[in-house]
Motif scaffolding. Structure first.
Motif, PDB file in Angstrom:
ATOM      1  N   CYS A   1      37.721  32.725  23.130  1.00 11.31           N
ATOM      2  CA  CYS A   1      38.426  33.298  24.448  1.00 11.31           C
ATOM      3  C   CYS A   1      39.324  34.145  24.288  1.00 11.31           C
ATOM      4  N   PHE A   2      39.679  34.581  25.100  1.00 11.68           N
ATOM      5  CA  PHE A   2      41.453  34.572  26.122  1.00 11.68           C
ATOM      6  C   PHE A   2      41.685  34.638  27.309  1.00 11.68           C
ATOM      7  N   ALA A   3      42.482  33.745  27.424  1.00 13.85           N
ATOM      8  CA  ALA A   3      42.504  33.145  28.854  1.00 13.85           C
ATOM      9  C   ALA A   3      44.139  33.877  29.322  1.00 13.85           C
ATOM     10  N   LEU A   4      43.982  35.025  30.154  1.00  8.63           N
ATOM     11  CA  LEU A   4      45.331  35.512  30.688  1.00  8.63           C
ATOM     12  C   LEU A   4      45.482  35.666  31.946  1.00  8.63           C
ATOM     13  N   SER A   5      44.443  35.633  32.301  1.00  2.00           N
ATOM     14  CA  SER A   5      43.882  35.245  34.182  1.00  2.00           C
ATOM     15  C   SER A   5      44.276  34.052  34.703  1.00  2.00           C
ATOM     16  N   GLU A   6      45.111  34.535  36.388  1.00  2.63           N
ATOM     17  CA  GLU A   6      45.492  32.529  36.818  1.00  2.63           C
ATOM     18  C   GLU A   6      45.027  32.946  38.017  1.00  2.63           C
TER      19      GLU A   6
ATOM     20  N   ALA B   1      47.330  35.734  39.840  1.00  2.00           N
ATOM     21  CA  ALA B   1      47.644  36.639  38.320  1.00  2.00           C
ATOM     22  C   ALA B   1      46.695  37.050  38.024  1.00  2.00           C
ATOM     23  N   GLY B   2      45.969  38.469  38.470  1.00  2.00           N
ATOM     24  CA  GLY B   2      44.961  38.947  37.987  1.00  2.00           C
ATOM     25  C   GLY B   2      45.309  40.560  37.418  1.00  2.00           C
ATOM     26  N   SER B   3      45.252  41.615  38.382  1.00  2.00           N
ATOM     27  CA  SER B   3      45.629  42.549  38.059  1.00  2.00           C
ATOM     28  C   SER B   3      47.491  42.691  37.558  1.00  2.00           C
ATOM     29  N   ASP B   4      48.033  41.456  38.159  1.00  3.33           N
ATOM     30  CA  ASP B   4      49.021  41.811  37.796  1.00  3.33           C
ATOM     31  C   ASP B   4      49.584  40.450  37.152  1.00  3.33           C
TER      32      ASP B   4
ATOM     33  N   HIS C   1      41.769  30.919  35.206  1.00  4.60           N
ATOM     34  CA  HIS C   1      40.393  31.208  35.463  1.00  4.60           C
ATOM     35  C   HIS C   1      40.373  32.339  35.704  1.00  4.60           C
ATOM     36  N   PHE C   2      37.918  32.450  35.862  1.00  3.74           N
ATOM     37  CA  PHE C   2      37.633  33.466  35.030  1.00  3.74           C
ATOM     38  C   PHE C   2      37.522  33.261  33.966  1.00  3.74           C
ATOM     39  N   ILE C   3      37.618  32.294  32.579  1.00  7.94           N
ATOM     40  CA  ILE C   3      37.653  32.949  31.794  1.00  7.94           C
ATOM     41  C   ILE C   3      36.196  32.950  31.038  1.00  7.94           C
ATOM     42  N   THR C   4      35.830  33.945  30.510  1.00  4.00           N
ATOM     43  CA  THR C   4      34.026  33.431  29.544  1.00  4.00           C
ATOM     44  C   THR C   4      34.348  32.812  28.667  1.00  4.00           C
ATOM     45  N   ASN C   5      33.644  33.055  28.367  1.00  2.95           N
ATOM     46  CA  ASN C   5      33.274  31.839  26.849  1.00  2.95           C
ATOM     47  C   ASN C   5      33.885  30.368  26.855  1.00  2.95           C
TER      48      ASN C   5
ATOM     49  N   ARG D   1      28.717  45.636  38.361  1.00  2.00           N
ATOM     50  CA  ARG D   1      29.571  45.863  38.960  1.00  2.00           C
ATOM     51  C   ARG D   1      30.745  44.991  38.534  1.00  2.00           C
ATOM     52  N   LEU D   2      30.375  43.522  37.401  1.00  2.00           N
ATOM     53  CA  LEU D   2      31.527  43.672  37.075  1.00  2.00           C
ATOM     54  C   LEU D   2      32.748  44.374  36.507  1.00  2.00           C
ATOM     55  N   TYR D   3      31.892  45.788  35.314  1.00  2.00           N
ATOM     56  CA  TYR D   3      32.530  46.831  34.757  1.00  2.00           C
ATOM     57  C   TYR D   3      33.930  46.907  35.026  1.00  2.00           C
ATOM     58  N   ARG D   4      33.544  47.008  36.732  1.00  2.00           N
ATOM     59  CA  ARG D   4      34.853  47.704  37.372  1.00  2.00           C
ATOM     60  C   ARG D   4      35.563  46.943  37.172  1.00  2.00           C
ATOM     61  N   LEU D   5      35.733  45.924  37.262  1.00  2.00           N
ATOM     62  CA  LEU D   5      36.478  44.981  37.446  1.00  2.00           C
ATOM     63  C   LEU D   5      37.372  44.753  36.604  1.00  2.00           C
ATOM     64  N   TYR D   6      36.053  43.358  35.694  1.00  3.77           N
ATOM     65  CA  TYR D   6      37.113  42.870  34.327  1.00  3.77           C
ATOM     66  C   TYR D   6      37.747  43.964  32.942  1.00  3.77           C
ATOM     67  N   GLU D   7      38.429  43.314  32.337  1.00  2.00           N
ATOM     68  CA  GLU D   7      39.500  43.769  31.760  1.00  2.00           C
ATOM     69  C   GLU D   7      40.728  45.088  32.687  1.00  2.00           C
ATOM     70  N   GLY D   8      40.459  44.642  33.650  1.00  8.32           N
ATOM     71  CA  GLY D   8      41.571  45.872  34.143  1.00  8.32           C
ATOM     72  C   GLY D   8      40.943  46.651  35.188  1.00  8.32           C
ATOM     73  N   THR D   9      40.591  46.934  36.220  1.00  2.00           N
ATOM     74  CA  THR D   9      40.252  47.395  37.230  1.00  2.00           C
ATOM     75  C   THR D   9      40.627  48.817  37.585  1.00  2.00           C
ATOM     76  N   SER D  10      39.384  49.663  38.140  1.00  2.00           N
ATOM     77  CA  SER D  10      39.124  50.789  37.955  1.00  2.00           C
ATOM     78  C   SER D  10      40.734  51.536  38.648  1.00  2.00           C
ATOM     79  N   GLU D  11      41.478  51.130  39.542  1.00  2.00           N
ATOM     80  CA  GLU D  11      42.818  51.067  40.035  1.00  2.00           C
ATOM     81  C   GLU D  11      43.836  51.022  39.487  1.00  2.00           C
ATOM     82  N   ILE D  12      43.584  49.890  38.418  1.00  2.00           N
ATOM     83  CA  ILE D  12      44.450  49.818  36.904  1.00  2.00           C
ATOM     84  C   ILE D  12      44.505  50.606  36.239  1.00  2.00           C
TER      85      ILE D  12
ATOM     86  N   ARG E   1      42.865  53.832  36.447  1.00  2.00           N
ATOM     87  CA  ARG E   1      44.119  54.894  36.978  1.00  2.00           C
ATOM     88  C   ARG E   1      45.643  54.462  36.933  1.00  2.00           C
ATOM     89  N   LEU E   2      46.457  53.912  37.432  1.00  2.00           N
ATOM     90  CA  LEU E   2      47.413  53.818  37.243  1.00  2.00           C
ATOM     91  C   LEU E   2      48.026  53.894  35.875  1.00  2.00           C
ATOM     92  N   VAL E   3      47.308  53.445  34.415  1.00  2.00           N
ATOM     93  CA  VAL E   3      47.887  53.151  32.671  1.00  2.00           C
ATOM     94  C   VAL E   3      47.290  55.179  32.477  1.00  2.00           C
TER      95      VAL E   3
HETATM   96  C1  LIG Z   1      33.137  37.759  35.280  1.00  2.00           C
HETATM   97  C2  LIG Z   1      34.492  38.335  35.130  1.00  2.00           C
HETATM   98  C3  LIG Z   1      35.325  37.257  33.600  1.00  2.00           C
HETATM   99  C4  LIG Z   1      36.042  37.964  33.106  1.00  2.00           C
HETATM  100  N1  LIG Z   1      36.529  37.211  32.209  1.00  2.00           N
HETATM  101  C5  LIG Z   1      37.922  36.838  31.437  1.00  2.00           C
HETATM  102  C6  LIG Z   1      38.675  36.878  30.625  1.00  2.00           C
HETATM  103  O1  LIG Z   1      37.093  36.189  29.585  1.00  2.00           O
HETATM  104  N2  LIG Z   1      40.064  36.572  30.222  1.00  2.00           N
HETATM  105  C7  LIG Z   1      40.513  36.914  31.480  1.00  2.00           C
HETATM  106  O2  LIG Z   1      42.020  36.393  31.291  1.00  2.00           O
HETATM  107  N3  LIG Z   1      40.140  36.665  32.694  1.00  2.00           N
HETATM  108  C8  LIG Z   1      39.073  37.194  32.701  1.00  2.00           C
HETATM  109  N4  LIG Z   1      38.666  37.539  33.898  1.00  2.00           N
HETATM  110  C9  LIG Z   1      39.651  38.104  35.020  1.00  2.00           C
HETATM  111  C10 LIG Z   1      39.787  39.605  35.407  1.00  2.00           C
HETATM  112  O3  LIG Z   1      40.152  40.452  34.233  1.00  2.00           O
HETATM  113  C11 LIG Z   1      40.946  39.817  36.397  1.00  2.00           C
HETATM  114  O4  LIG Z   1      39.474  39.677  37.756  1.00  2.00           O
HETATM  115  C12 LIG Z   1      40.570  41.335  36.994  1.00  2.00           C
HETATM  116  O5  LIG Z   1      41.713  41.974  36.319  1.00  2.00           O
HETATM  117  C13 LIG Z   1      40.782  41.289  38.475  1.00  2.00           C
HETATM  118  O6  LIG Z   1      41.820  40.537  38.741  1.00  2.00           O
HETATM  119  P1  LIG Z   1      42.064  39.902  40.092  1.00  2.00           P
HETATM  120  O7  LIG Z   1      40.636  39.194  40.007  1.00  2.00           O
HETATM  121  O8  LIG Z   1      42.673  39.194  40.842  1.00  2.00           O
HETATM  122  O9  LIG Z   1      42.111  40.654  41.172  1.00  2.00           O
HETATM  123  P2  LIG Z   1      43.004  41.387  41.840  1.00  2.00           P
HETATM  124  O10 LIG Z   1      44.345  41.997  40.942  1.00  2.00           O
HETATM  125  O11 LIG Z   1      43.697  40.621  43.087  1.00  2.00           O
HETATM  126  O12 LIG Z   1      43.027  42.842  42.603  1.00  2.00           O
HETATM  127  C14 LIG Z   1      42.528  43.179  43.654  1.00  2.00           C
HETATM  128  C15 LIG Z   1      42.198  44.560  44.249  1.00  2.00           C
HETATM  129  O13 LIG Z   1      43.546  44.897  44.246  1.00  2.00           O
HETATM  130  C16 LIG Z   1      43.758  46.497  43.304  1.00  2.00           C
HETATM  131  N5  LIG Z   1      45.061  45.997  42.542  1.00  2.00           N
HETATM  132  C17 LIG Z   1      45.824  45.238  42.791  1.00  2.00           C
HETATM  133  N6  LIG Z   1      46.768  45.880  42.472  1.00  2.00           N
HETATM  134  C18 LIG Z   1      46.646  46.900  42.206  1.00  2.00           C
HETATM  135  C19 LIG Z   1      47.370  48.065  42.052  1.00  2.00           C
HETATM  136  N7  LIG Z   1      48.959  47.614  41.400  1.00  2.00           N
HETATM  137  N8  LIG Z   1      47.507  49.374  42.928  1.00  2.00           N
HETATM  138  C20 LIG Z   1      46.548  50.092  43.244  1.00  2.00           C
HETATM  139  N9  LIG Z   1      45.227  48.724  43.205  1.00  2.00           N
HETATM  140  C21 LIG Z   1      45.618  47.015  42.698  1.00  2.00           C
HETATM  141  C22 LIG Z   1      42.434  45.637  42.192  1.00  2.00           C
HETATM  142  O14 LIG Z   1      42.169  46.899  41.777  1.00  2.00           O
HETATM  143  C23 LIG Z   1      41.349  45.042  43.446  1.00  2.00           C
HETATM  144  O15 LIG Z   1      40.598  45.919  43.654  1.00  2.00           O
HETATM  145  C24 LIG Z   1      37.374  37.721  34.458  1.00  2.00           C
HETATM  146  C25 LIG Z   1      36.980  38.051  36.066  1.00  2.00           C
HETATM  147  C26 LIG Z   1      35.559  37.823  36.166  1.00  2.00           C
HETATM  148  C27 LIG Z   1      35.224  38.449  37.302  1.00  2.00           C
END
Ligand SMILES: Cc1cc2nc3c(=O)[nH]c(=O)nc-3n(C[C@H](O)[C@H](O)[C@H](O)COP(=O)(O)OP(=O)(O)OC[C@H]3O[C@@H](n4cnc5c(N)ncnc54)[C@H](O)[C@@H]3O)c2cc1C
Length: 384
Positions: free
Chosen positions: A122-127, A130-133, A155-159, A361-372, A374-376
């Protein structure tokens, strides 16, 4: 230009299609209801070599290249997304750091076990903070002689609950952070101080668990730094290159699900009769099918092209983000239309459309949200 899929990949595609139809689809609803992946099916995945798709032959994998992987994930995603998640996370973000940046010793030790499916990763980055950031991680790895002591919560660590090893990203220099202060480690299950916390309750992707990982004075040797001593402080780059690649395979997964939803919608629209004729004959339903098919066609072309570019060793940072953005947003539009075409049946748990609606719905959130993404893309477009 040659748009033909190579013969060996076509054969692989057919094999996966058969596996999905004969073995996975019949238990997809059971996996959903029980939120559990049967061990027998994981064993079948091992036997097909699916845990070694991305791992080169010299380390026991199939090494079928990015286009090959995308074709496999596209087929695998025509059923419950949990199957793809189990394979994709271990093959992908869980192990790619070792493949890209690991020492030869680390590759020899871990990759063959991951490729055979003996070990899951598994891959453990998110806290929590620290999600998008992602550069804002708080988990620390303090140097103590020949080892590092890891403390913090992921947190949110798949597998996370089934993984034998975790790629863990931690702070080794609080001042430098992403500029030389973040390091990637391989941590093995059973290392004292490393444990699995809460299994999160989520909207979808049942059958694939997402967990907290807790590190409490977890001591690992310097040899567990991915890439060894020379890469201390360079782990953010490792993490980002892992995510770049994942964007293409996630795009492929969204595409496969969208194709399945189009197929189901066409079939349903042709047999569901209202006002004395099949609903497919109403122009507004036909328009929905036409829009779904058009978007799927566009998504497939961009995905295959970007995968092909990557197989030519070209940099695809911008393209990978475009693929992740477009394919995942497209699949959510497609599943919304599918629910509309199925009417009330699309809202019922007896039909797979409802499950796809939640899972996609998840696919637009994890491994970088759609907003992130667009930033890239914007950053890549405007850099000098
Ligand atoms: C089911 C599931 C499985 C996952 N598996 C893993 C995993 O295996 N390993 C792992 O490390 N992580 C995992 N994640 C974490 C996932 O990658 C993060 O949830 C994701 O990166 C978004 O971070 P956040 O949830 O903290 O949202 P936030 O970063 O808090 O974002 C909230 C909102 O703000 C927006 N936002 C944030 N910053 C900006 C910006 N600069 N500009 C514009 N908009 C912005 C976002 O796009 C979003 O709409 C998983 C998440 C889920 C839900």
């Amino acid at each position: 230009m040659d748009f033909e899929i190579p013969e060996n990949l076509r054969i692989m595609q057919d094999t996966i299609r058969r596996f999905v139809n004969q073995d996975l689809e019949p238990i997809s609803q059971k996996v959903e209801e029980e939120d559990h992946m049967p061990e027998e099916i994981v064993q079948q995945m091992r036997e097909l070599g699916l845990f070694g798709l991305s791992i080169p032959e010299e380390y026991g994998g199939l090494g079928i290249g990015t286009l090959g992987e995308c074709l496999v994930y596209e087929e695998l995603s025509k059923t419950n997304a949990a199957f793809r998640s189990r394979i994709g996370t271990s093959n992908g973000i869980g192990s790619m750091g070792i493949l890209f940046d690991g020492t030869e010793e680390q590759k020899q030790k871990y990759l063959p076990r991951i490729a055979s499916g003996e070990w899951t990763s598994c891959f453990a980055l998110s806290e929590p903070e620290a999600g998008s950031d992602a550069g804002n991680i708080k988990m620390t790895a303090d140097r103590d002689g020949d080892s590092f002591v890891l403390n913090g919560l992921k947190h949110f660590i798949t597998n996370g609950d089934v993984a034998d090893i975790a790629t863990v990203i931690a702070l080794t220099d609080k001042e430098k952070k992403t500029r030389g202060g973040i390091t990637a480690f391989v941590v093995e299950k059973g290392t004292p101080g490393f444990s699995v916390g809460t299994i999160e309750r989520k909207m979808g992707l049942r059958g694939s668990h997402t967990c907290e990982l807790i590190f409490d004075n977890c001591r690992v040797a310097v040899e567990q730094v991915i890439g060894g001593a020379p890469l201390i402080g360079q782990g953010f780059k490792t993490a980002m290159s892992v995510l770049d690649k994942g964007r293409l395979t996630l795009g492929a997964s969204a595409l496969g699900a969208a194709q399945k939803l189009l197929d189901l919608s066409i079939e349903y629209a042709k047999q569901r009769v209202q006002f004395g004729k099949p609903i497919a004959q109403f122009q507004s339903v036909g328009n929905m099918l036409a829009d779904m098919a058009t978007e799927i066609y566009a998504a497939r072309q961009m995905l295959y092209h970007a995968a092909w570019l990557r197989d030519q060793d070209k940099k695809v940072i911008r393209e990978a983000s475009m693929v992740k953005l477009f394919c995942t947003e497209m699949a959510c539009r497609v599943v919304d239309s599918a629910v509309q075409i199925f009417g009330g049946m699309g809202y019922m748990k007896d039909f797979p459309v409802e499950r796809f609606y939640r899972d996609l719905r998840l696919y637009r959130l994890y491994e970088g949200t759609s907003e992130i993404q667009r930033l890239v893309i914007a950053r890549e477009l405007t850099k000098d």
